[in-house]
Scaffold this motif. Sequence first.
Motif, PDB file in Angstrom:
ATOM      1  N   GLN A 254     -24.054  25.960  34.367  1.00  0.00           N
ATOM      2  CA  GLN A 254     -24.383  25.154  33.225  1.00  0.00           C
ATOM      3  C   GLN A 254     -24.235  24.128  32.902  1.00  0.00           C
ATOM      4  O   GLN A 254     -23.545  23.084  32.446  1.00  0.00           O
ATOM      5  N   ASP A 255     -25.066  23.357  31.489  1.00  0.00           N
ATOM      6  CA  ASP A 255     -24.927  22.512  30.535  1.00  0.00           C
ATOM      7  C   ASP A 255     -23.499  21.904  29.959  1.00  0.00           C
ATOM      8  O   ASP A 255     -23.180  21.237  29.402  1.00  0.00           O
ATOM      9  N   ALA A 256     -23.475  22.856  29.144  1.00  0.00           N
ATOM     10  CA  ALA A 256     -22.369  23.035  27.887  1.00  0.00           C
ATOM     11  C   ALA A 256     -21.082  23.950  28.235  1.00  0.00           C
ATOM     12  O   ALA A 256     -21.655  25.024  27.743  1.00  0.00           O
ATOM     13  N   PRO A 257     -20.534  23.997  28.784  1.00  0.00           N
ATOM     14  CA  PRO A 257     -19.281  25.006  29.295  1.00  0.00           C
ATOM     15  C   PRO A 257     -18.652  25.052  28.260  1.00  0.00           C
ATOM     16  O   PRO A 257     -17.854  27.122  27.828  1.00  0.00           O
ATOM     17  N   MET A 258     -18.704  24.628  26.929  1.00  0.00           N
ATOM     18  CA  MET A 258     -17.896  24.626  25.776  1.00  0.00           C
ATOM     19  C   MET A 258     -18.431  25.583  24.737  1.00  0.00           C
ATOM     20  O   MET A 258     -17.578  26.138  23.460  1.00  0.00           O
ATOM     21  N   SER A 259     -20.065  25.072  24.870  1.00  0.00           N
ATOM     22  CA  SER A 259     -20.213  26.174  23.969  1.00  0.00           C
ATOM     23  C   SER A 259     -20.583  27.738  23.838  1.00  0.00           C
ATOM     24  O   SER A 259     -20.896  27.925  25.309  1.00  0.00           O
ATOM     25  N   THR A 260     -21.121  28.241  22.738  1.00  0.00           N
ATOM     26  CA  THR A 260     -21.295  29.801  22.997  1.00  0.00           C
ATOM     27  C   THR A 260     -22.238  29.998  23.045  1.00  0.00           C
ATOM     28  O   THR A 260     -22.889  31.307  23.227  1.00  0.00           O
ATOM     29  N   PHE A 261     -23.680  29.250  23.258  1.00  0.00           N
ATOM     30  CA  PHE A 261     -25.395  29.533  23.413  1.00  0.00           C
ATOM     31  C   PHE A 261     -25.264  29.288  24.930  1.00  0.00           C
ATOM     32  O   PHE A 261     -24.166  28.241  25.764  1.00  0.00           O
ATOM     33  N   PRO A 262     -25.892  30.481  25.622  1.00  0.00           N
ATOM     34  CA  PRO A 262     -26.329  30.605  27.230  1.00  0.00           C
ATOM     35  C   PRO A 262     -26.686  29.225  27.329  1.00  0.00           C
ATOM     36  O   PRO A 262     -28.077  28.897  26.732  1.00  0.00           O
ATOM     37  N   THR A 263     -26.956  28.148  28.720  1.00  0.00           N
ATOM     38  CA  THR A 263     -27.724  27.442  29.099  1.00  0.00           C
ATOM     39  C   THR A 263     -28.653  28.235  30.632  1.00  0.00           C
ATOM     40  O   THR A 263     -29.189  27.395  30.594  1.00  0.00           O
ATOM     41  N   VAL A 264     -27.715  28.569  30.388  1.00  0.00           N
ATOM     42  CA  VAL A 264     -29.064  29.617  31.802  1.00  0.00           C
ATOM     43  C   VAL A 264     -29.309  31.245  31.690  1.00  0.00           C
ATOM     44  O   VAL A 264     -28.278  31.521  30.772  1.00  0.00           O
ATOM     45  N   TYR A 265     -30.523  31.204  31.912  1.00  0.00           N
ATOM     46  CA  TYR A 265     -31.021  32.902  31.116  1.00  0.00           C
ATOM     47  C   TYR A 265     -30.753  33.755  33.341  1.00  0.00           C
ATOM     48  O   TYR A 265     -30.859  33.172  33.808  1.00  0.00           O
ATOM     49  N   ASN A 266     -30.185  34.985  32.588  1.00  0.00           N
ATOM     50  CA  ASN A 266     -29.990  35.951  34.136  1.00  0.00           C
ATOM     51  C   ASN A 266     -31.018  36.529  33.469  1.00  0.00           C
ATOM     52  O   ASN A 266     -30.816  37.345  32.502  1.00  0.00           O
ATOM     53  N   VAL A 292     -30.417  37.200  38.011  1.00  0.00           N
ATOM     54  CA  VAL A 292     -31.124  36.178  38.716  1.00  0.00           C
ATOM     55  C   VAL A 292     -31.595  35.634  37.962  1.00  0.00           C
ATOM     56  O   VAL A 292     -31.474  35.595  36.574  1.00  0.00           O
ATOM     57  N   LEU A 293     -30.801  34.359  38.032  1.00  0.00           N
ATOM     58  CA  LEU A 293     -30.440  33.106  37.205  1.00  0.00           C
ATOM     59  C   LEU A 293     -31.884  32.462  37.110  1.00  0.00           C
ATOM     60  O   LEU A 293     -32.383  31.936  38.137  1.00  0.00           O
ATOM     61  N   THR A 294     -32.078  32.022  35.747  1.00  0.00           N
ATOM     62  CA  THR A 294     -33.282  31.015  36.022  1.00  0.00           C
ATOM     63  C   THR A 294     -33.386  30.158  34.667  1.00  0.00           C
ATOM     64  O   THR A 294     -32.444  29.863  33.913  1.00  0.00           O
ATOM     65  N   VAL A 295     -33.654  28.895  35.431  1.00  0.00           N
ATOM     66  CA  VAL A 295     -33.764  27.319  34.560  1.00  0.00           C
ATOM     67  C   VAL A 295     -34.487  26.500  34.530  1.00  0.00           C
ATOM     68  O   VAL A 295     -35.535  27.028  35.565  1.00  0.00           O
ATOM     69  N   PRO A 296     -35.153  26.100  33.690  1.00  0.00           N
ATOM     70  CA  PRO A 296     -34.048  25.690  32.261  1.00  0.00           C
ATOM     71  C   PRO A 296     -34.762  26.936  31.260  1.00  0.00           C
ATOM     72  O   PRO A 296     -35.451  27.824  31.377  1.00  0.00           O
ATOM     73  N   ALA A 297     -32.931  26.950  30.831  1.00  0.00           N
ATOM     74  CA  ALA A 297     -32.984  28.036  29.940  1.00  0.00           C
ATOM     75  C   ALA A 297     -32.730  27.631  28.061  1.00  0.00           C
ATOM     76  O   ALA A 297     -32.012  26.867  27.888  1.00  0.00           O
ATOM     77  N   CYS A 472     -29.481  21.478  18.747  1.00  0.00           N
ATOM     78  CA  CYS A 472     -30.373  20.114  18.783  1.00  0.00           C
ATOM     79  C   CYS A 472     -30.182  19.175  19.801  1.00  0.00           C
ATOM     80  O   CYS A 472     -30.524  18.601  20.276  1.00  0.00           O
ATOM     81  N   SER A 473     -28.284  18.872  19.986  1.00  0.00           N
ATOM     82  CA  SER A 473     -27.192  18.516  21.397  1.00  0.00           C
ATOM     83  C   SER A 473     -27.355  19.086  22.623  1.00  0.00           C
ATOM     84  O   SER A 473     -27.470  18.087  22.879  1.00  0.00           O
ATOM     85  N   LEU A 474     -28.410  20.419  22.853  1.00  0.00           N
ATOM     86  CA  LEU A 474     -27.584  21.068  23.513  1.00  0.00           C
ATOM     87  C   LEU A 474     -28.827  20.662  24.806  1.00  0.00           C
ATOM     88  O   LEU A 474     -30.448  20.613  24.536  1.00  0.00           O
ATOM     89  N   ARG A 475     -28.928  20.693  25.775  1.00  0.00           N
ATOM     90  CA  ARG A 475     -29.981  20.520  26.996  1.00  0.00           C
ATOM     91  C   ARG A 475     -29.935  21.421  28.098  1.00  0.00           C
ATOM     92  O   ARG A 475     -28.644  22.180  28.359  1.00  0.00           O
ATOM     93  N   SER A 476     -30.392  21.680  28.812  1.00  0.00           N
ATOM     94  CA  SER A 476     -30.843  22.962  29.696  1.00  0.00           C
ATOM     95  C   SER A 476     -31.375  22.171  30.916  1.00  0.00           C
ATOM     96  O   SER A 476     -32.550  21.544  30.846  1.00  0.00           O
ATOM     97  N   PHE A 477     -30.441  21.886  32.053  1.00  0.00           N
ATOM     98  CA  PHE A 477     -31.290  20.681  33.389  1.00  0.00           C
ATOM     99  C   PHE A 477     -31.643  19.598  32.650  1.00  0.00           C
ATOM    100  O   PHE A 477     -33.042  19.701  33.027  1.00  0.00           O
ATOM    101  N   GLY A 478     -31.906  18.720  31.742  1.00  0.00           N
ATOM    102  CA  GLY A 478     -32.336  18.311  30.799  1.00  0.00           C
ATOM    103  C   GLY A 478     -33.427  18.110  30.119  1.00  0.00           C
ATOM    104  O   GLY A 478     -33.753  17.311  28.991  1.00  0.00           O
ATOM    105  N   ILE A 479     -33.517  19.437  29.655  1.00  0.00           N
ATOM    106  CA  ILE A 479     -34.894  20.116  29.109  1.00  0.00           C
ATOM    107  C   ILE A 479     -33.983  19.770  27.018  1.00  0.00           C
ATOM    108  O   ILE A 479     -32.492  21.210  27.286  1.00  0.00           O
ATOM    109  N   PRO A 480     -34.025  19.751  26.255  1.00  0.00           N
ATOM    110  CA  PRO A 480     -33.889  20.244  24.897  1.00  0.00           C
ATOM    111  C   PRO A 480     -33.895  21.298  25.183  1.00  0.00           C
ATOM    112  O   PRO A 480     -34.929  22.328  24.944  1.00  0.00           O
ATOM    113  N   TYR A 481     -32.159  21.737  24.357  1.00  0.00           N
ATOM    114  CA  TYR A 481     -32.691  23.073  24.411  1.00  0.00           C
ATOM    115  C   TYR A 481     -33.421  23.705  22.823  1.00  0.00           C
ATOM    116  O   TYR A 481     -34.047  25.030  23.272  1.00  0.00           O
TER     117      TYR A 481
END
Length: 534
Positions: A254-266, A292-297, A472-481
Amino acid sequence: MGFFDKEKKDQSKSSTPSTSQTTESNENHPLKTSLQDNIKTVKDTLGASSDIVIREIRIGKGGVLKAALMYTDGLSDTVAIQNFILESLMLDIKHTEIESELIHNPRLMKTLKDFAMTVGEIKDVTKFDELFLHLLSGDVILLVDGYSEGLNIGNRRWAERGVTESTTQTVIRGPREAFSENIRINTSLVRRKIRDPQLWMETKTIGKRTKTNIAVMYINGVANDKIVEEVRLRLDRIDIDAILESGNIEELIQDAPMSTFPTVYNSERPDVVAAAILEGRVAIFIDGTPFVLTVPALFVQFFQSSEDYYQRADLTSLVRILRFFSFGIALLAPALFIAATTFHHEMIPTSLVINLAAQREGVPFPAFIEALIMEATFEILREASLRMPRAIGSAMAIVGAFVIGTAAVEAGMISAAMVIVVSITAIASFVSPTYDMAFSVRILRFVFMGLAASFGLFGITVGLIALVLHLCSLRSFGIPYMYPIAPFNMEGQKDTFIRLPLWKIFTRPHLISQENIDRQQNPTSAMPEPEKEQ
């Protein structure tokens, strides 16, 4: 004397290699020509485990060749071993002439593979690490005396849960099937929905001890090549002993391990994963888990349900707006109540202020402590209901919340208005179709309650600004969250807060799929021009 005895013991320990070091060194060695040496190495490495079956046989006319079959009891199909492997080796070639010059000829192993084996998947094995990987995966290993190579015969079969209905992502209309713990069944469920030759799949093995199979699936020409390459790099960087569930992979990539928001969808639904792949996302299958995981989320993805695309567009739009509204209630309702009753009495109608003051006359705690007690109590009840047996878990949660709330109001510890606010908040948190986003709201709710108790509406406003900046600062595999909200994309608004009819949605998400973004042809551009009257 004690010191010298200790020094001698240390020297003896350092001079004698440990069993684990010897085992690890044996795993990297090539197979030996002696059958008995190979069997001894397998037994020593596996600790003579009782579930490892080693069957020594003789093949050829007069039993001229010594061979051995190895398999793991419980992971291999014993009936197939008896009918298609042992029978072929011991009976079908019992009267076959195997000359002495052929015994030490490499053509023998090729002959056994091409003519004697009546199974589908057969591979060559030359090293012990390959042997142990296939043996502990359920395959059968054939070793022949005098040869430093063996055959890996595909024969995996173990007890597993079949395809059942989804329990975490239920729908009223739509497919009922869900993934199981078998990675091959899971990939086949997606293959059945997307019969495209460009649906590519790559397989990896992660975990030095578990050797867990990982499959990466995407549509070539639709998925962004940079995202696919980023998935490969993050998976290749994983160096860990064990992968037991998809959550282990999610936490490591995951992109932001310290964030409470998930950046990987399952998801455990094949239709959800298939729809994500068709949009250009990459799916990650993990053996041993139905998720099953899907990215980007992206942020808006966690408010979308698979049922949204099986119902009418107007009904779906109404329900989706309701989800976003419930998200705001679950996040801010207790905080707004605390701020209004503590700092901003002028915002409340006079009659309601009088009623609230009468209710709180005998309550010994401020509004923040009230809300904290009720929220903590409800979280305990929710967690207890999840761990209780399914038959009584839901009943215990309902009865417990009702009894505790009523008793707390009658005892004068909690006001009735606070019970109402906390109950509405709890109900609104269940509207979210994904558990991960609801869990993030549960954490942030306490943060906003503390800001409201300290600074009132000013604290809530500052918290909301910080939350928006963080999202707005988060990203998921390079895509703005926050795409397509920020950066704003007009085409993406067709499937964000509302969903337009399917015949109005022509393209896939632009930032996710940058190669082939056309989902369907614009019907207005394909319509023929009306004929002119002559």
